[in-house]
Design a protein around this motif. Structure first.
Motif, PDB file in Angstrom:
ATOM      1  N   THR A 186       0.830  -1.202   0.000  1.00 12.14           N
ATOM      2  CA  THR A 186       0.000   0.000   0.000  1.00 12.14           C
ATOM      3  C   THR A 186       0.862   1.249   0.000  1.00 12.14           C
ATOM      4  O   THR A 186       0.640   2.193  -0.777  1.00 12.14           O
ATOM      5  CB  THR A 186      -0.919   0.017   1.231  1.00 12.14           C
ATOM      6  N   VAL A 187       1.872   1.254   0.869  1.00  4.37           N
ATOM      7  CA  VAL A 187       2.756   2.414   0.956  1.00  4.37           C
ATOM      8  C   VAL A 187       3.584   2.560  -0.316  1.00  4.37           C
ATOM      9  O   VAL A 187       3.723   3.667  -0.862  1.00  4.37           O
ATOM     10  CB  VAL A 187       3.676   2.296   2.187  1.00  4.37           C
ATOM     11  N   ILE A 188       4.146   1.446  -0.805  1.00  5.71           N
ATOM     12  CA  ILE A 188       5.010   1.514  -1.994  1.00  5.71           C
ATOM     13  C   ILE A 188       4.243   2.037  -3.201  1.00  5.71           C
ATOM     14  O   ILE A 188       4.716   2.928  -3.923  1.00  5.71           O
ATOM     15  CB  ILE A 188       5.620   0.132  -2.299  1.00  5.71           C
ATOM     16  N   ARG A 189       3.070   1.492  -3.440  1.00  7.64           N
ATOM     17  CA  ARG A 189       2.328   1.925  -4.627  1.00  7.64           C
ATOM     18  C   ARG A 189       1.977   3.405  -4.552  1.00  7.64           C
ATOM     19  O   ARG A 189       2.132   4.150  -5.529  1.00  7.64           O
ATOM     20  CB  ARG A 189       1.070   1.068  -4.791  1.00  7.64           C
ATOM     21  N   GLN A 190       1.533   3.861  -3.383  1.00  6.68           N
ATOM     22  CA  GLN A 190       1.185   5.275  -3.255  1.00  6.68           C
ATOM     23  C   GLN A 190       2.420   6.172  -3.369  1.00  6.68           C
ATOM     24  O   GLN A 190       2.345   7.279  -3.906  1.00  6.68           O
ATOM     25  CB  GLN A 190       0.472   5.524  -1.929  1.00  6.68           C
ATOM     26  N   ALA A 191       3.553   5.684  -2.861  1.00  6.58           N
ATOM     27  CA  ALA A 191       4.790   6.465  -2.961  1.00  6.58           C
ATOM     28  C   ALA A 191       5.233   6.620  -4.410  1.00  6.58           C
ATOM     29  O   ALA A 191       5.732   7.674  -4.812  1.00  6.58           O
ATOM     30  CB  ALA A 191       5.887   5.803  -2.130  1.00  6.58           C
ATOM     31  N   LEU A 192       5.030   5.580  -5.212  1.00  7.03           N
ATOM     32  CA  LEU A 192       5.492   5.583  -6.599  1.00  7.03           C
ATOM     33  C   LEU A 192       4.468   6.153  -7.579  1.00  7.03           C
ATOM     34  O   LEU A 192       4.844   6.692  -8.627  1.00  7.03           O
ATOM     35  CB  LEU A 192       5.841   4.159  -7.035  1.00  7.03           C
ATOM     36  N   ASP A 193       3.201   6.019  -7.285  1.00  9.48           N
ATOM     37  CA  ASP A 193       2.140   6.330  -8.239  1.00  9.48           C
ATOM     38  C   ASP A 193       1.977   7.846  -8.398  1.00  9.48           C
ATOM     39  O   ASP A 193       1.636   8.541  -7.441  1.00  9.48           O
ATOM     40  CB  ASP A 193       0.835   5.708  -7.744  1.00  9.48           C
ATOM     41  N   PRO A 194       2.193   8.390  -9.589  1.00  7.57           N
ATOM     42  CA  PRO A 194       2.038   9.835  -9.785  1.00  7.57           C
ATOM     43  C   PRO A 194       0.602  10.309  -9.589  1.00  7.57           C
ATOM     44  O   PRO A 194       0.375  11.512  -9.416  1.00  7.57           O
ATOM     45  CB  PRO A 194       2.511  10.045 -11.227  1.00  7.57           C
ATOM     46  N   ALA A 195      -0.352   9.390  -9.604  1.00 11.64           N
ATOM     47  CA  ALA A 195      -1.744   9.772  -9.382  1.00 11.64           C
ATOM     48  C   ALA A 195      -2.034  10.039  -7.909  1.00 11.64           C
ATOM     49  O   ALA A 195      -3.103  10.557  -7.573  1.00 11.64           O
ATOM     50  CB  ALA A 195      -2.675   8.675  -9.897  1.00 11.64           C
ATOM     51  N   CYS A 196      -1.109   9.708  -7.033  1.00 13.67           N
ATOM     52  CA  CYS A 196      -1.296   9.892  -5.600  1.00 13.67           C
ATOM     53  C   CYS A 196      -0.473  11.083  -5.117  1.00 13.67           C
ATOM     54  O   CYS A 196       0.753  11.106  -5.279  1.00 13.67           O
ATOM     55  CB  CYS A 196      -0.872   8.639  -4.829  1.00 13.67           C
ATOM     56  N   ASP A 197      -1.135  12.044  -4.514  1.00 14.50           N
ATOM     57  CA  ASP A 197      -0.430  13.204  -3.970  1.00 14.50           C
ATOM     58  C   ASP A 197      -0.006  12.970  -2.526  1.00 14.50           C
ATOM     59  O   ASP A 197       0.848  13.707  -2.005  1.00 14.50           O
ATOM     60  CB  ASP A 197      -1.329  14.445  -4.028  1.00 14.50           C
ATOM     61  N   GLU A 198      -0.640  11.985  -1.899  1.00  9.90           N
ATOM     62  CA  GLU A 198      -0.364  11.702  -0.494  1.00  9.90           C
ATOM     63  C   GLU A 198      -0.238  10.192  -0.306  1.00  9.90           C
ATOM     64  O   GLU A 198      -0.641   9.403  -1.168  1.00  9.90           O
ATOM     65  CB  GLU A 198      -1.510  12.225   0.398  1.00  9.90           C
ATOM     66  N   ILE A 199       0.305   9.806   0.832  1.00 12.27           N
ATOM     67  CA  ILE A 199       0.325   8.398   1.233  1.00 12.27           C
ATOM     68  C   ILE A 199      -0.679   8.259   2.370  1.00 12.27           C
ATOM     69  O   ILE A 199      -0.472   8.778   3.471  1.00 12.27           O
ATOM     70  CB  ILE A 199       1.737   7.963   1.699  1.00 12.27           C
ATOM     71  N   ARG A 200      -1.784   7.580   2.092  1.00 13.77           N
ATOM     72  CA  ARG A 200      -2.874   7.470   3.052  1.00 13.77           C
ATOM     73  C   ARG A 200      -2.820   6.119   3.750  1.00 13.77           C
ATOM     74  O   ARG A 200      -2.772   5.073   3.103  1.00 13.77           O
ATOM     75  CB  ARG A 200      -4.228   7.654   2.358  1.00 13.77           C
ATOM     76  N   LEU A 201      -2.851   6.159   5.089  1.00 10.49           N
ATOM     77  CA  LEU A 201      -2.724   4.953   5.904  1.00 10.49           C
ATOM     78  C   LEU A 201      -3.619   5.035   7.114  1.00 10.49           C
ATOM     79  O   LEU A 201      -4.225   6.077   7.406  1.00 10.49           O
ATOM     80  CB  LEU A 201      -1.260   4.786   6.369  1.00 10.49           C
ATOM     81  N   GLY A 202      -3.680   3.914   7.837  1.00  5.87           N
ATOM     82  CA  GLY A 202      -4.329   3.896   9.135  1.00  5.87           C
ATOM     83  C   GLY A 202      -3.321   4.275  10.210  1.00  5.87           C
ATOM     84  O   GLY A 202      -2.508   5.184  10.041  1.00  5.87           O
ATOM     85  N   SER A 203      -3.319   3.541  11.288  1.00 10.25           N
ATOM     86  CA  SER A 203      -2.415   3.851  12.393  1.00 10.25           C
ATOM     87  C   SER A 203      -0.966   3.583  12.016  1.00 10.25           C
ATOM     88  O   SER A 203      -0.644   2.593  11.353  1.00 10.25           O
ATOM     89  CB  SER A 203      -2.789   3.012  13.622  1.00 10.25           C
ATOM     90  N   LEU A 204      -0.077   4.463  12.448  1.00 10.58           N
ATOM     91  CA  LEU A 204       1.352   4.302  12.207  1.00 10.58           C
ATOM     92  C   LEU A 204       2.068   3.671  13.398  1.00 10.58           C
ATOM     93  O   LEU A 204       3.283   3.443  13.349  1.00 10.58           O
ATOM     94  CB  LEU A 204       1.992   5.662  11.911  1.00 10.58           C
ATOM     95  N   ASP A 205       1.332   3.387  14.463  1.00  6.30           N
ATOM     96  CA  ASP A 205       1.955   2.937  15.707  1.00  6.30           C
ATOM     97  C   ASP A 205       2.240   1.440  15.794  1.00  6.30           C
ATOM     98  O   ASP A 205       3.219   1.043  16.432  1.00  6.30           O
ATOM     99  CB  ASP A 205       1.076   3.334  16.907  1.00  6.30           C
ATOM    100  N   PRO A 206       1.408   0.555  15.222  1.00  4.86           N
ATOM    101  CA  PRO A 206       1.663  -0.883  15.393  1.00  4.86           C
ATOM    102  C   PRO A 206       3.058  -1.278  14.924  1.00  4.86           C
ATOM    103  O   PRO A 206       3.598  -0.715  13.962  1.00  4.86           O
ATOM    104  CB  PRO A 206       0.580  -1.539  14.526  1.00  4.86           C
ATOM    105  N   LYS A 207       3.618  -2.265  15.612  1.00  4.71           N
ATOM    106  CA  LYS A 207       4.926  -2.801  15.244  1.00  4.71           C
ATOM    107  C   LYS A 207       4.769  -4.234  14.787  1.00  4.71           C
ATOM    108  O   LYS A 207       4.013  -5.003  15.374  1.00  4.71           O
ATOM    109  CB  LYS A 207       5.895  -2.722  16.430  1.00  4.71           C
ATOM    110  N   ARG A 208       5.499  -4.584  13.726  1.00  5.15           N
ATOM    111  CA  ARG A 208       5.396  -5.905  13.143  1.00  5.15           C
ATOM    112  C   ARG A 208       6.777  -6.490  12.870  1.00  5.15           C
ATOM    113  O   ARG A 208       7.756  -5.768  12.677  1.00  5.15           O
ATOM    114  CB  ARG A 208       4.612  -5.847  11.815  1.00  5.15           C
ATOM    115  N   ASP A 209       6.820  -7.806  12.828  1.00  2.00           N
ATOM    116  CA  ASP A 209       8.022  -8.553  12.469  1.00  2.00           C
ATOM    117  C   ASP A 209       7.871  -8.928  11.002  1.00  2.00           C
ATOM    118  O   ASP A 209       7.161  -9.877  10.665  1.00  2.00           O
ATOM    119  CB  ASP A 209       8.131  -9.789  13.355  1.00  2.00           C
ATOM    120  N   PHE A 210       8.519  -8.174  10.111  1.00  2.00           N
ATOM    121  CA  PHE A 210       8.345  -8.348   8.671  1.00  2.00           C
ATOM    122  C   PHE A 210       9.392  -9.312   8.120  1.00  2.00           C
ATOM    123  O   PHE A 210      10.599  -9.089   8.258  1.00  2.00           O
ATOM    124  CB  PHE A 210       8.453  -7.003   7.955  1.00  2.00           C
TER     125      PHE A 210
END
Length: 326
Positions: A186-210
């Motif tokens: 979700t973040v990568i596509r919005q960061a790269l996509d010229p059609a997106c002016d912003e990166i829209r997300l939910g909570s930024l607080d959760p931590k994950r083991d990726f």
């Protein structure tokens, strides 16, 4: 293999073919003459795979197709957590009943081994970290509850019927081919996509083991070839390192060169009592029992994933308004 047409399943299919396995890959039946991500495999890999279409909810189908198979990798599942809040019955049908059908078919066929796919979501919000396999299970979403039910069914078949079923419990897997239901694509596509002016997300607080998808696929292979594993019992696979969503966003913005602002939206957040604040794997049991260990660090894995998205966007294989594969 069930779920072979999905994100992790397609990567595992590749790894199995390269390891010399004779692979039968189950893709969910659809009317579009499509085999999911199996259609994205290189021709020299895909041509070596026997692809069948069907549904794990169909007991007769699973019984027929598993007959004659030596080993079953069971990855088929409904996995989108947000949709589970509004369609919980479908998650029970696929994740619990579908697993039951696979286990019963494997028992009847006398399969040598079944590797059932669990998820770190069954742990819920961590009561202690790093999370070992002894951590209590908590159904904080209908999806998590359905996967707990599936895991318990696998344990029951191991105890009741002596079925050699092993449970692999991946923490958050990411990499090429993952859909935008997950935060990293979700973040990568919005960061790269010229059609997106912003990166829209939910909570930024959760931590994950990726965990990078190639490492997750290797964990499946390790479970397939290692003797002495405890049947009906889970094995965590993760890196043992947790990072916040905010840290992931910062790394992706650095990798892509994006300067877009990040906007948090309440509509993208989970219900308050359903959010899982921290998932951090203790992978010691799997590492001590097999020769598996994670090999791809987060920066390298994200770079590979960003590169894949760049190629998709440049090839016009993603709709600029929604990000869906065409």
């Amino acid at each position: 293999m069930t779920g072979a047409d999905g994100f992790i399943g397609s990567h595992l299919t590749e790894h199995l073919v390269r390891a010399g396995a004779d692979v039968t890959a189950l893709a969910a039946y659809n009317s579009f003459d499509a085999n999911g991500w199996l259609d994205d495999l290189e021709p020299d890999i895909r041509d070596q795979v026997r692809i069948i279409r069907g549904d794990v909810r169909d007991a007769a189908f699973t019984m027929r197709e598993i007959r004659g198979q030596d080993m079953v990798f069971h990855l088929a599942a409904l996995i989108a957590i947000p949709h589970s809040y509004v369609a919980a019955q479908s998650y029970v049908d696929v994740n619990v009943t579908g697993t039951l059908n696979i286990l019963e078919a494997a028992r009847t066929a006398n399969c040598e081994r079944v590797i059932h796919t669990s998820t770190s979501e069954v742990y819920g919000t961590a009561q202690f970290t790093p999370i070992t396999e002894q951590h209590p299970l908590q159904g904080q979403s209908p999806y998590a509850a359905s996967k707990i039910g599936a895991d318990m069914m696998a344990e029951a078949y191991a105890r009741s019927h002596g079925l050699p079923v092993m449970i692999l419990r991946p923490f958050n897997t990411y990499g090429p081919r993952q859909s935008e239901r997950a935060v990293i694509p979700t973040v990568i596509r919005q960061a790269l996509d010229p059609a997106c002016d912003e990166i829209r997300l939910g909570s930024l607080d959760p931590k994950r083991d990726f965990n990078f998808v190639g490492d997750t696929a290797q964990a499946f292979l390790a479970m397939a070839v290692t003797d002495g594993l405890e049947t009906g019992s889970p094995y965590n696979t993760g890196t043992g390192v947790a990072v916040s969503i905010a840290e992931i966003v910062a790394e992706i913005k650095s990798t892509t060169g994006s300067t877009k602002p990040v906007v948090t939206e309440d509509a993208r957040k989970r219900p308050e009592n359903s959010e899982v604040g921290l998932l951090l794997a203790d992978n010691g049991r799997l590492r001590d029992t097999t020769d598996w260990q994670p090999e791809t660090d987060l920066a390298d894995g994200l770079a590979k994933t960003v590169s894949w998205w760049q190629r998709r966007l440049q090839a016009g294989l993603v709709r600029p308004d929604r990000g869906y594969a065409t």
